[in-house]
Design an enzyme around this catalytic site. Sequence first.
Site, PDB file in Angstrom:
ATOM      1  N   MET A  30     -32.786 -16.398 -15.141  1.00  0.00           N
ATOM      2  CA  MET A  30     -32.906 -16.771 -16.549  1.00  0.00           C
ATOM      3  C   MET A  30     -33.832 -15.798 -17.275  1.00  0.00           C
ATOM      4  O   MET A  30     -34.394 -16.114 -18.328  1.00  0.00           O
ATOM      5  CB  MET A  30     -33.407 -18.205 -16.696  1.00  0.00           C
ATOM      6  CG  MET A  30     -32.412 -19.247 -16.208  1.00  0.00           C
ATOM      7  SD  MET A  30     -32.599 -20.869 -16.997  1.00  0.00           S
ATOM      8  CE  MET A  30     -34.279 -21.302 -16.549  1.00  0.00           C
ATOM      9  N   GLY A  31     -34.009 -14.614 -16.699  1.00  0.00           N
ATOM     10  CA  GLY A  31     -34.845 -13.619 -17.340  1.00  0.00           C
ATOM     11  C   GLY A  31     -36.318 -13.894 -17.153  1.00  0.00           C
ATOM     12  O   GLY A  31     -36.726 -14.597 -16.227  1.00  0.00           O
ATOM     13  N   LEU A  33     -38.418 -11.793 -16.055  1.00  0.00           N
ATOM     14  CA  LEU A  33     -38.524 -11.353 -14.664  1.00  0.00           C
ATOM     15  C   LEU A  33     -39.968 -11.032 -14.288  1.00  0.00           C
ATOM     16  O   LEU A  33     -40.702 -10.410 -15.044  1.00  0.00           O
ATOM     17  CB  LEU A  33     -37.652 -10.122 -14.435  1.00  0.00           C
ATOM     18  CG  LEU A  33     -36.163 -10.266 -14.761  1.00  0.00           C
ATOM     19  CD1 LEU A  33     -35.420  -8.989 -14.380  1.00  0.00           C
ATOM     20  CD2 LEU A  33     -35.545 -11.474 -14.069  1.00  0.00           C
ATOM     21  N   HIS A  34     -40.345 -11.482 -13.086  1.00  0.00           N
ATOM     22  CA  HIS A  34     -41.671 -11.211 -12.536  1.00  0.00           C
ATOM     23  C   HIS A  34     -41.506 -10.669 -11.119  1.00  0.00           C
ATOM     24  O   HIS A  34     -40.371 -10.400 -10.674  1.00  0.00           O
ATOM     25  CB  HIS A  34     -42.539 -12.477 -12.560  1.00  0.00           C
ATOM     26  CG  HIS A  34     -41.877 -13.680 -11.947  1.00  0.00           C
ATOM     27  ND1 HIS A  34     -41.608 -13.784 -10.593  1.00  0.00           N
ATOM     28  CD2 HIS A  34     -41.431 -14.834 -12.502  1.00  0.00           C
ATOM     29  CE1 HIS A  34     -41.037 -14.941 -10.339  1.00  0.00           C
ATOM     30  NE2 HIS A  34     -40.909 -15.603 -11.482  1.00  0.00           N
ATOM     31  N   HIS A  37     -38.849 -12.302  -8.890  1.00  0.00           N
ATOM     32  CA  HIS A  37     -37.476 -11.873  -9.131  1.00  0.00           C
ATOM     33  C   HIS A  37     -37.220 -10.492  -8.536  1.00  0.00           C
ATOM     34  O   HIS A  37     -36.154 -10.236  -7.958  1.00  0.00           O
ATOM     35  CB  HIS A  37     -37.193 -11.816 -10.635  1.00  0.00           C
ATOM     36  CG  HIS A  37     -37.206 -13.131 -11.329  1.00  0.00           C
ATOM     37  ND1 HIS A  37     -38.188 -13.492 -12.214  1.00  0.00           N
ATOM     38  CD2 HIS A  37     -36.349 -14.178 -11.277  1.00  0.00           C
ATOM     39  CE1 HIS A  37     -37.930 -14.698 -12.685  1.00  0.00           C
ATOM     40  NE2 HIS A  37     -36.829 -15.146 -12.134  1.00  0.00           N
ATOM     41  N   GLY A 148     -34.336 -17.895  -4.438  1.00  0.00           N
ATOM     42  CA  GLY A 148     -35.686 -17.987  -3.900  1.00  0.00           C
ATOM     43  C   GLY A 148     -35.942 -19.318  -3.216  1.00  0.00           C
ATOM     44  O   GLY A 148     -35.472 -20.365  -3.673  1.00  0.00           O
ATOM     45  N   LEU A 185     -45.096 -17.546  -7.589  1.00  0.00           N
ATOM     46  CA  LEU A 185     -44.786 -16.883  -8.847  1.00  0.00           C
ATOM     47  C   LEU A 185     -43.659 -17.611  -9.571  1.00  0.00           C
ATOM     48  O   LEU A 185     -42.691 -18.062  -8.956  1.00  0.00           O
ATOM     49  CB  LEU A 185     -44.392 -15.434  -8.594  1.00  0.00           C
ATOM     50  CG  LEU A 185     -45.456 -14.549  -7.936  1.00  0.00           C
ATOM     51  CD1 LEU A 185     -44.964 -13.109  -7.843  1.00  0.00           C
ATOM     52  CD2 LEU A 185     -46.779 -14.617  -8.698  1.00  0.00           C
TER      53      LEU A 185
END
Length: 283
Positions: A30-31, A33-34, A37, A148, A185
């Site tokens: 869903m964007g 991003l960290h 991801h 994840g 995260l």
Amino acid sequence: MKQVSSIADIRSEVAELKSQGKTIAFVPTMGALHAGHLSLIRLAKEKADEVVVSIYVNPVQFGPNEDFDSYPRQMEEDLRACKDEGVSVVFTPDDNIMYGAGKRYFSINIDELNEHMDGGSRPGFFEGIVLVVNKLFNIIEPDIAIFGQKDIQQFQILSRMVEEFNHDIELVAAPIARANDGLALSSRNAYLSDEERKIAPGLYRALQYVEKQIRDGVDEPGLLLKHQQDELEAKGFKNDYLNVFSMDDMQPVIKLKPGSTYILAGAAYLGKTRLIDNIILDL
């Protein structure tokens, strides 16, 4: 790297890659991003020749009082991160492309697997996830899809969906990516205030403490779990759940049996931020 938004275009890009004999790993997001991801994307690169990422904030998995409107969106930064990680194609559809403008006549129901954990707290959440992932799988038809472990209930439900809907796709669960202090995260960690961020790793520490007691011989952890919930409340958390669940059907477990695998999972609020975490107990 190519960015496409239409179903026809993403199918064309994937078909071209497959015509070259390439295998496709898919990472739905869903964007916002960290590093978590990015760890999924790196695992995807290990598992297949080419990586496709989707960026789409799926409205049907948000409840009426949840954070759909305020969910972090940073498309330019996300596309830059995907390019830096060597992603081949990024699919960025909008609501009209994913769901159409007219009335929808079909929906997905889930039995049992979503009664507890996040499904018990967020009615309709997993129905929305299964609907959009089923659509994405039908559109992209990847060989492998990476998710994840942090969203372990999601992974188990989607694994069952793949089996029952006969998708020819291998699902892979990537380990939870954590900050140096143990916090899992999440895009929603951006909501935490500085003080809440200092407290936030307490959820993982509570899970670690319970895990140690179980591995040291505790087989009925009910009182232990209640004590940890009280400790979390005292630190400023508002508990949602903290329990041990069956890996097969996501139901709470009272007595643990050697030779079985369980999910030790918790969810709690810090201010307006909902945190989730889990540990797999392979006994």
